[in-house]
Design a protein around this motif. Structure first.
Motif, PDB file in Angstrom:
ATOM      1  N   ARG A   1      94.151 -11.520  39.398  1.00 25.89           N
ATOM      2  CA  ARG A   1      94.944 -10.595  40.209  1.00 25.89           C
ATOM      3  C   ARG A   1      94.352  -9.194  40.217  1.00 25.89           C
ATOM      4  O   ARG A   1      94.417  -8.492  41.214  1.00 25.89           O
ATOM      5  CB  ARG A   1      96.373 -10.540  39.658  1.00 25.89           C
ATOM      6  CG  ARG A   1      97.347  -9.741  40.530  1.00 25.89           C
ATOM      7  CD  ARG A   1      98.672  -9.555  39.812  1.00 25.89           C
ATOM      8  NE  ARG A   1      99.140 -10.808  39.215  1.00 25.89           N
ATOM      9  CZ  ARG A   1     100.029 -10.867  38.235  1.00 25.89           C
ATOM     10  NH1 ARG A   1     100.529  -9.758  37.720  1.00 25.89           N
ATOM     11  NH2 ARG A   1     100.421 -12.037  37.756  1.00 25.89           N
ATOM     12  N   TYR A   2      93.760  -8.772  39.103  1.00 25.58           N
ATOM     13  CA  TYR A   2      93.290  -7.398  38.980  1.00 25.58           C
ATOM     14  C   TYR A   2      91.780  -7.260  39.164  1.00 25.58           C
ATOM     15  O   TYR A   2      91.148  -6.365  38.596  1.00 25.58           O
ATOM     16  CB  TYR A   2      93.746  -6.816  37.638  1.00 25.58           C
ATOM     17  CG  TYR A   2      95.253  -6.753  37.548  1.00 25.58           C
ATOM     18  CD1 TYR A   2      95.969  -5.832  38.309  1.00 25.58           C
ATOM     19  CD2 TYR A   2      95.952  -7.651  36.758  1.00 25.58           C
ATOM     20  CE1 TYR A   2      97.357  -5.790  38.259  1.00 25.58           C
ATOM     21  CE2 TYR A   2      97.338  -7.625  36.699  1.00 25.58           C
ATOM     22  CZ  TYR A   2      98.034  -6.690  37.459  1.00 25.58           C
ATOM     23  OH  TYR A   2      99.413  -6.653  37.421  1.00 25.58           O
TER      24      TYR A   2
ATOM     25  N   CYS B   1      95.249  -0.794  29.573  1.00 21.93           N
ATOM     26  CA  CYS B   1      95.695  -1.669  30.665  1.00 21.93           C
ATOM     27  C   CYS B   1      96.467  -2.865  30.111  1.00 21.93           C
ATOM     28  O   CYS B   1      97.494  -3.271  30.670  1.00 21.93           O
ATOM     29  CB  CYS B   1      94.505  -2.158  31.479  1.00 21.93           C
ATOM     30  SG  CYS B   1      93.741  -0.883  32.511  1.00 21.93           S
TER      31      CYS B   1
ATOM     32  N   LEU C   1     100.424  -3.904  30.809  1.00 15.46           N
ATOM     33  CA  LEU C   1     100.770  -5.173  31.452  1.00 15.46           C
ATOM     34  C   LEU C   1     101.237  -6.223  30.437  1.00 15.46           C
ATOM     35  O   LEU C   1     101.159  -7.429  30.688  1.00 15.46           O
ATOM     36  CB  LEU C   1      99.559  -5.701  32.235  1.00 15.46           C
ATOM     37  CG  LEU C   1      99.136  -4.829  33.431  1.00 15.46           C
ATOM     38  CD1 LEU C   1      97.807  -5.301  34.007  1.00 15.46           C
ATOM     39  CD2 LEU C   1     100.209  -4.849  34.511  1.00 15.46           C
TER      40      LEU C   1
ATOM     41  N   ILE D   1      99.266  -5.953  45.488  1.00 12.20           N
ATOM     42  CA  ILE D   1      99.166  -6.365  44.078  1.00 12.20           C
ATOM     43  C   ILE D   1     100.273  -5.727  43.249  1.00 12.20           C
ATOM     44  O   ILE D   1     100.929  -6.374  42.437  1.00 12.20           O
ATOM     45  CB  ILE D   1      97.780  -5.999  43.500  1.00 12.20           C
ATOM     46  CG1 ILE D   1      96.685  -6.867  44.130  1.00 12.20           C
ATOM     47  CG2 ILE D   1      97.771  -6.165  41.978  1.00 12.20           C
ATOM     48  CD1 ILE D   1      95.273  -6.421  43.767  1.00 12.20           C
ATOM     49  N   PHE D   2     100.481  -4.427  43.478  1.00 16.31           N
ATOM     50  CA  PHE D   2     101.404  -3.677  42.618  1.00 16.31           C
ATOM     51  C   PHE D   2     102.795  -3.503  43.230  1.00 16.31           C
ATOM     52  O   PHE D   2     103.689  -2.965  42.576  1.00 16.31           O
ATOM     53  CB  PHE D   2     100.812  -2.289  42.311  1.00 16.31           C
ATOM     54  CG  PHE D   2      99.615  -2.334  41.403  1.00 16.31           C
ATOM     55  CD1 PHE D   2      99.770  -2.238  40.026  1.00 16.31           C
ATOM     56  CD2 PHE D   2      98.339  -2.499  41.917  1.00 16.31           C
ATOM     57  CE1 PHE D   2      98.674  -2.279  39.178  1.00 16.31           C
ATOM     58  CE2 PHE D   2      97.229  -2.552  41.083  1.00 16.31           C
ATOM     59  CZ  PHE D   2      97.396  -2.454  39.711  1.00 16.31           C
TER      60      PHE D   2
ATOM     61  N   LYS E   1      98.783   2.768  35.213  1.00 10.95           N
ATOM     62  CA  LYS E   1      98.923   2.078  36.494  1.00 10.95           C
ATOM     63  C   LYS E   1      98.143   2.818  37.591  1.00 10.95           C
ATOM     64  O   LYS E   1      97.455   2.198  38.408  1.00 10.95           O
ATOM     65  CB  LYS E   1     100.394   1.984  36.893  1.00 10.95           C
ATOM     66  CG  LYS E   1     100.620   1.216  38.192  1.00 10.95           C
ATOM     67  CD  LYS E   1     102.074   1.250  38.627  1.00 10.95           C
ATOM     68  CE  LYS E   1     102.936   0.486  37.677  1.00 10.95           C
ATOM     69  NZ  LYS E   1     104.358   0.457  38.128  1.00 10.95           N
TER      70      LYS E   1
ATOM     71  N   VAL F   1      95.738  -3.203  47.436  1.00  9.55           N
ATOM     72  CA  VAL F   1      96.277  -2.601  46.206  1.00  9.55           C
ATOM     73  C   VAL F   1      97.808  -2.564  46.274  1.00  9.55           C
ATOM     74  O   VAL F   1      98.497  -2.891  45.304  1.00  9.55           O
ATOM     75  CB  VAL F   1      95.713  -1.181  45.998  1.00  9.55           C
ATOM     76  CG1 VAL F   1      96.341  -0.529  44.765  1.00  9.55           C
ATOM     77  CG2 VAL F   1      94.196  -1.222  45.848  1.00  9.55           C
TER      78      VAL F   1
ATOM     79  N   ILE G   1      90.919  -0.683  41.332  1.00  7.38           N
ATOM     80  CA  ILE G   1      90.911  -1.828  42.256  1.00  7.38           C
ATOM     81  C   ILE G   1      90.633  -1.371  43.677  1.00  7.38           C
ATOM     82  O   ILE G   1      89.941  -2.054  44.449  1.00  7.38           O
ATOM     83  CB  ILE G   1      92.256  -2.577  42.160  1.00  7.38           C
ATOM     84  CG1 ILE G   1      92.403  -3.172  40.759  1.00  7.38           C
ATOM     85  CG2 ILE G   1      92.346  -3.673  43.215  1.00  7.38           C
ATOM     86  CD1 ILE G   1      93.761  -3.786  40.478  1.00  7.38           C
TER      87      ILE G   1
ATOM     88  N   LEU H   1      94.490   2.003  37.115  1.00  6.89           N
ATOM     89  CA  LEU H   1      94.177   0.625  37.481  1.00  6.89           C
ATOM     90  C   LEU H   1      94.208   0.439  38.994  1.00  6.89           C
ATOM     91  O   LEU H   1      93.336  -0.230  39.562  1.00  6.89           O
ATOM     92  CB  LEU H   1      95.175  -0.314  36.800  1.00  6.89           C
ATOM     93  CG  LEU H   1      94.856  -1.813  36.821  1.00  6.89           C
ATOM     94  CD1 LEU H   1      93.450  -2.088  36.288  1.00  6.89           C
ATOM     95  CD2 LEU H   1      95.886  -2.578  36.013  1.00  6.89           C
ATOM     96  N   MET H   2      95.181   1.052  39.663  1.00 10.93           N
ATOM     97  CA  MET H   2      95.249   0.979  41.132  1.00 10.93           C
ATOM     98  C   MET H   2      94.019   1.618  41.762  1.00 10.93           C
ATOM     99  O   MET H   2      93.435   1.085  42.714  1.00 10.93           O
ATOM    100  CB  MET H   2      96.522   1.666  41.627  1.00 10.93           C
ATOM    101  CG  MET H   2      97.807   0.953  41.269  1.00 10.93           C
ATOM    102  SD  MET H   2      99.298   1.847  41.783  1.00 10.93           S
ATOM    103  CE  MET H   2      99.392   1.378  43.515  1.00 10.93           C
TER     104      MET H   2
END
Length: 567
Positions: free
Chosen positions: A442-443, A544, A548, A337-338, A408, A334, A415, A411-412
């Motif tokens: 990616r997500y 989301c 993004l 990714i972020f 965010k 994670v 994942i 979403l984190m």
């Protein structure tokens, strides 16, 4: 867990913590004449001389060493304890009886002077300083006299025998040994109320609840003290004990862990080695434990203290170091990714309070269920979690505050759960390649269906419109069309034409945005009618996409970090 605490008690030697406090001492000479009250610093090395056991003298219990809250009440506790000593030796040898009786009579005789001196001396000490009351005879504390140590042991034995019997120890398993149900190791275990006692509410049957032999009780007390002082951590607003238990091999590994936690220099060295944490506690040692082989397990005991009592919130037993390692690996993915650090604090945001006005964190139960699932690998239902996501996201959207940050965080967290296998998403196979495939991949698998991809891109296109509105008119009036992020399938589908029309009004429906709209149309056609998604899920993926939008725009405009080539 009890076995683990006992093992810790066998290994460690607990050093009493030093308290920044003052001891007010009633001074008597060798003739038991009252000499006044003296003040000295509290010294942890003298606890045995004080006959002090932390927590034992709370409430209305008599004691030879009393924390002072209200002077007269503290004096009465001391006076009551001496009276118990007098009564205990009433049929004993004359010398002991005479010695204790004379002290007690001298205290009673000088009671008014002692109380007055006590009030005066307390005024000399800052209010926030801890204060204690005790007695010295010929400049010796009570614990320096065998007779008073005998009193303490006798009172403890008397208390224990009230619920003692011959049976099997629930900790070590010894048969035909004296066991008792009276233990002060845990504040969440009590037999003070008859309804808590098995066997007809009779205190003499209390040993059946939690039978512990004398030896095990002593080791449990020692282990609990160590856990209280060295293995007590914070988990995003909640207290927990971290209790290791050896599975196989020698006790050297366990001993090493405990030595590290009890040695100040080793603790500092350990903190320098630890680079990653999954909680906000800077003292967290979970990364260190994740590198140990599976020769021990970790128990997490979450407690809430309520005055002098304790309440168990959650017990997570037998977590292997390899499981903790997997949690850190999921966190790492994670983070990568972020390009930001993930920890449980991001989850806690959604599972703290159901309303800002509440005094208590009324969502602790749900947060702890998630913590339990993470450490034990139990499945989570995304449909349940997303309700709490959207409760916070909607609030921030309406107030126009931390909307982007909260999306965010959600979403984190999603994942993270997916990487651990706690939530799964239905994956549609043989989906066509898309210009946005890099984003979808990616997500994770959460964007692996046509309907979710369509909703996601619809959120991005809408955000590009809002950005255009803001740059042109310093307004985001189109936000009213989003119904506070409570849109259903019909609303989302209708939104596509409305956004396109509004962009055309601004002469901003360029090639890039047309490419996004084209993809949305394709995915909506593939999804068909009757999306099997809740309103919360629909609006989560929409949010989301809004968050993004810059990633989506960077693809269609072939430049990173440019949202609209016309702006």
């Amino acid at each position: 867990m009890l076995t683990a605490i006992k093992e810790i008690g066998e290994i460690v030697t607990v050093k009493e913590k030093n308290i920044d406090g003052k001891v007010l001492t009633i001074m008597l000479d060798n003739e038991q004449t009252y000499l006044g009250i003296e003040i000295e610093d509290y010294d942890s090395e003298k606890v045995n001389k004080y006959l002090y056991k932390e927590g034992a003298s709370k409430g209305n219990a008599s004691s030879p060493f009393c924390p002072i809250t209200e002077p007269i009440r503290s004096f009465k506790k001391l006076d009551d304890w001496l009276k118990k000593c007098v009564d205990m030796f009433s049929n004993e040898e004359e010398s002991n009886k005479y010695f204790i009786s004379k002290i007690y009579k001298m205290i009673r005789k000088n009671e008014s002077d002692i109380r007055e001196d006590l009030r005066s001396k307390i005024n000399e000490i800052p209010k926030k300083t801890s204060k204690f009351l005790t007695i010295k005879i010929d400049r010796k504390f009570l614990g320096e006299y065998d007779i008073f140590r005998k009193c303490v042991d006798s009172f403890a034995e008397e208390k224990r025998k009230k619920s003692a019997s011959v049976g099997t120890c629930s900790v070590c398993g010894k048969f035909d040994t004296e066991v008792s149900g009276k233990t002060d190791v845990f504040k969440f275990y009590t037999i003070d109320k008859r309804g808590f006692i098995t066997g007809g509410f009779n205190e003499s049957h209390a040993w059946k609840n939690f039978p512990v032999c004398i030896e095990c009780n002593s080791l449990l007390e020692n282990g609990k003290k160590f856990i209280d002082t060295k293995l007590n951590f914070k988990f995003d607003g909640l207290n927990y004990y971290l209790i290791p238990r050896l599975l196989i091999g020698s006790k050297d590994i366990l001993k090493e862990i405990l030595e590290i936690m009890s040695d100040t220099n080793k603790v500092i060295s350990l903190k320098e080695r630890i680079k990653k944490r999954i909680t906000s506690d800077e003292n967290e040692i979970l990364e260190y434990l994740s590198e140990i082989k599976d020769i021990l397990t970790i128990n997490f005991l979450f407690l809430r203290r309520e005055q002098s009592a304790e309440r168990i919130l959650l017990l997570i037993e037998d977590v292997l170091p390899s499981r903790i390692k997997k949690i850190f690996e999921a966190k790492d993915r994670v983070d990568n990714i972020f390009i930001e650090e993930f920890n449980f604090g991001r989850i806690r945001i959604f599972f703290s309070k159901s309303d800002e006005g509440k005094k208590e964190n009324d969502l602790n139960k749900y947060f702890l269920e998630i913590v339990d699932s993470v450490f034990k690998g139990k499945r989570l239902e995304f449909s349940f979690i997303v309700k709490f996501y959207m409760a916070v996201i909607r609030k921030e959207f309406i107030k126009d505050r931390y909307f982007s940050s909260r999306v965010k965080d959600a979403l984190m967290s999603t994942i993270f759960f997916e990487n651990l296998g706690l939530i799964t998403f239905e994956e549609v196979k043989d989906m066509e390649e898309s210009i946005f495939s890099s984003i979808f991949g990616r997500y994770g698998k959460s964007l692996s269906s046509s309907v979710k991809r369509g909703i996601f891109l619809m959120g991005s296109l809408t955000q590009l419109l809002l950005n255009k509105q803001w740059s042109e008119r310093n307004s985001k009036s189109f936000m009213k069309k989003l119904k506070g992020l409570k849109m259903d399938e019909k609303d989302i589908k209708a939104l596509l034409s409305e956004v396109q029309n509004k962009l055309e009004e601004y002469d901003a429906f360029d090639k890039g945005k047309r490419a996004i709209a084209s993809e949305i149309s394709k995915y909506f056609l593939e999804a068909g009618e009757g999306w099997k998604m809740s309103v919360d899920e629909i609006n989560f993926y929409f949010a989301c996409g809004m968050n993004l939008a810059s990633d989506v725009a960077s693809i269609v405009y072939k430049k990173e970090n440019i949202i609209d080539k016309e702006e």
